[in-house]
Design a protein around this motif. Sequence first.
Motif, short mmCIF file in Angstrom:
data_model
loop_
_atom_site.label_atom_id
_atom_site.label_comp_id
_atom_site.label_asym_id
_atom_site.label_seq_id
_atom_site.Cartn_x
_atom_site.Cartn_y
_atom_site.Cartn_z
N UNK A 337 26.76 0.87 12.79
CA UNK A 337 28.00 1.38 12.23
C UNK A 337 28.91 0.27 11.76
N UNK A 338 30.11 0.68 11.28
CA UNK A 338 31.12 -0.25 10.80
C UNK A 338 32.43 0.02 11.52
N UNK A 339 33.16 -1.04 11.83
CA UNK A 339 34.44 -0.92 12.54
C UNK A 339 35.55 -1.49 11.68
N UNK A 340 36.66 -0.78 11.64
CA UNK A 340 37.89 -1.29 11.06
C UNK A 340 38.96 -1.17 12.13
N UNK A 341 39.58 -2.29 12.52
CA UNK A 341 40.56 -2.30 13.60
C UNK A 341 41.83 -3.01 13.16
N UNK A 342 42.97 -2.50 13.59
CA UNK A 342 44.26 -3.10 13.27
C UNK A 342 44.81 -3.75 14.53
N UNK A 343 44.89 -5.08 14.51
CA UNK A 343 45.36 -5.85 15.66
C UNK A 343 46.56 -6.69 15.24
N UNK A 344 47.71 -6.42 15.87
CA UNK A 344 48.95 -7.13 15.57
C UNK A 344 49.28 -7.10 14.07
N UNK A 345 49.07 -5.92 13.49
CA UNK A 345 49.43 -5.71 12.09
C UNK A 345 48.42 -6.20 11.11
N UNK A 346 47.33 -6.74 11.55
CA UNK A 346 46.31 -7.26 10.63
C UNK A 346 45.01 -6.48 10.80
N UNK A 347 44.28 -6.32 9.77
CA UNK A 347 43.07 -5.51 9.77
C UNK A 347 41.83 -6.40 9.88
N UNK A 348 40.95 -6.01 10.78
CA UNK A 348 39.69 -6.75 10.98
C UNK A 348 38.54 -5.75 10.86
N UNK A 349 37.48 -6.19 10.25
CA UNK A 349 36.31 -5.31 10.08
C UNK A 349 35.05 -6.02 10.55
N UNK A 350 34.07 -5.22 10.90
CA UNK A 350 32.79 -5.76 11.32
C UNK A 350 31.74 -4.68 11.39
N UNK A 351 30.49 -5.07 11.26
CA UNK A 351 29.37 -4.14 11.36
C UNK A 351 28.59 -4.43 12.65
N UNK A 352 27.89 -3.41 13.15
CA UNK A 352 27.14 -3.61 14.38
C UNK A 352 25.84 -2.81 14.34
N UNK A 353 24.93 -3.23 15.17
CA UNK A 353 23.65 -2.53 15.35
C UNK A 353 23.22 -2.76 16.79
N UNK A 354 23.30 -1.69 17.63
CA UNK A 354 23.06 -1.84 19.07
C UNK A 354 22.07 -0.82 19.59
N UNK A 355 21.34 -1.24 20.61
CA UNK A 355 20.40 -0.34 21.28
C UNK A 355 21.17 0.56 22.24
N UNK A 356 20.88 1.86 22.20
CA UNK A 356 21.56 2.82 23.08
C UNK A 356 20.99 2.70 24.49
N UNK A 357 21.85 2.47 25.46
CA UNK A 357 21.40 2.35 26.85
C UNK A 357 21.13 3.70 27.46
#
Length: 357
Positions: A337-357
């Motif tokens: 998936x892809x993440x968009x997060x707002x931290x202290x007024x700034x936007x950060x994005x990232x992609x991930x691929x993880x094994x489901x436990x």
Amino acid sequence: MKKKKIKIIVASLILLALAIPTSVYGYSYHSYDVNLKNAETLLADEKYDESAKAFLNLKASKFSNRDASLIDTKVKLISELKQSKEVFNSAEKLLDENKYIEAINSLKNVKQIDKSRYDKAQEKIKEVTNLYITDNIAKAKAEADNKHYESAIAFLDTVLKFDQKNEVANNLKVTYNKELQSIKEVEASKQAIDQASQIQQGSTKESNGTKSSSVNSTASNKSSSSSNANNTATSKPTNNTTTATDKSGYTVTYNDSWFRVHLNSGVATPEGFGIQVIQAGSQPGGIYYNFLGNNVKYQITFHLPKGDFKVSDVSSNDFHLIPSDIAGLTKNQILSGDITAVYKGKTYTGSFSRVIN
């Protein structure tokens, strides 16, 4: 004339002498025969001790030669029948005490030559086995009502040792195993939450220890932070660690669903945020995840087999669910998936691929 009378008297005496032993012998044999029949009657009436004594007395008679083998057989039979009767009576007492296994074992020792009890014993074994199965199923249900599923399954396994095809026991065992697995999954989720909480608490302690030494640095950066409040620092990594440096005095690094915050001096802060846990669950079924952080607004787009699934929320310790019918994934499969997060007024994005436990 006198000679004739004498001859008659002598003949009579001779006959009398011959008759007395014959009569005594005949009487003795008759008595032996009567005693033999009496011993048989005592045996038929199950008066085993008296019958055994009667047969042993007959063996001491001079007439027993012809019946020696019969008498020995009867004495042995009496011993076996007596023992058979004792174990049968013992089994009935054990049944009264609901000691089913002990009763079954006693009934199995009833001799086949015991015509009056052997068939009854076989029927009793079937009856007691059914009682034992019913009793263990009832105990299993009682344990399951109290959520003691491992004990419940143990009772069902006891049933299946007697009747492997018992439909009730087999169906209940499947149900209880599912319930037990669900409990274990919930416990695993709780442990994951506890671990996440401990990580946050540890990070907070670390932050408190460095705050006093960082006050001047933080104060000096306030003006530049306010001037850059509307700037956006964007990071779009894959699974490799990527760094986004902010002019306000801290650096954000990202690696596979987690954003880590460091001061520009390199000191870690407790301000990390992102997905910590992704695992499968069954009550209700689906994929569970959390998003930790300090008041971080986020949006996640999960790439699922049936299409993208988007969620928006604010970071917390709570777990969130992607229902099974939407997720289309199970344990040990890969969720990306892809993440968009707002931290202290700034936007950060990232992609991930993880094994489901």
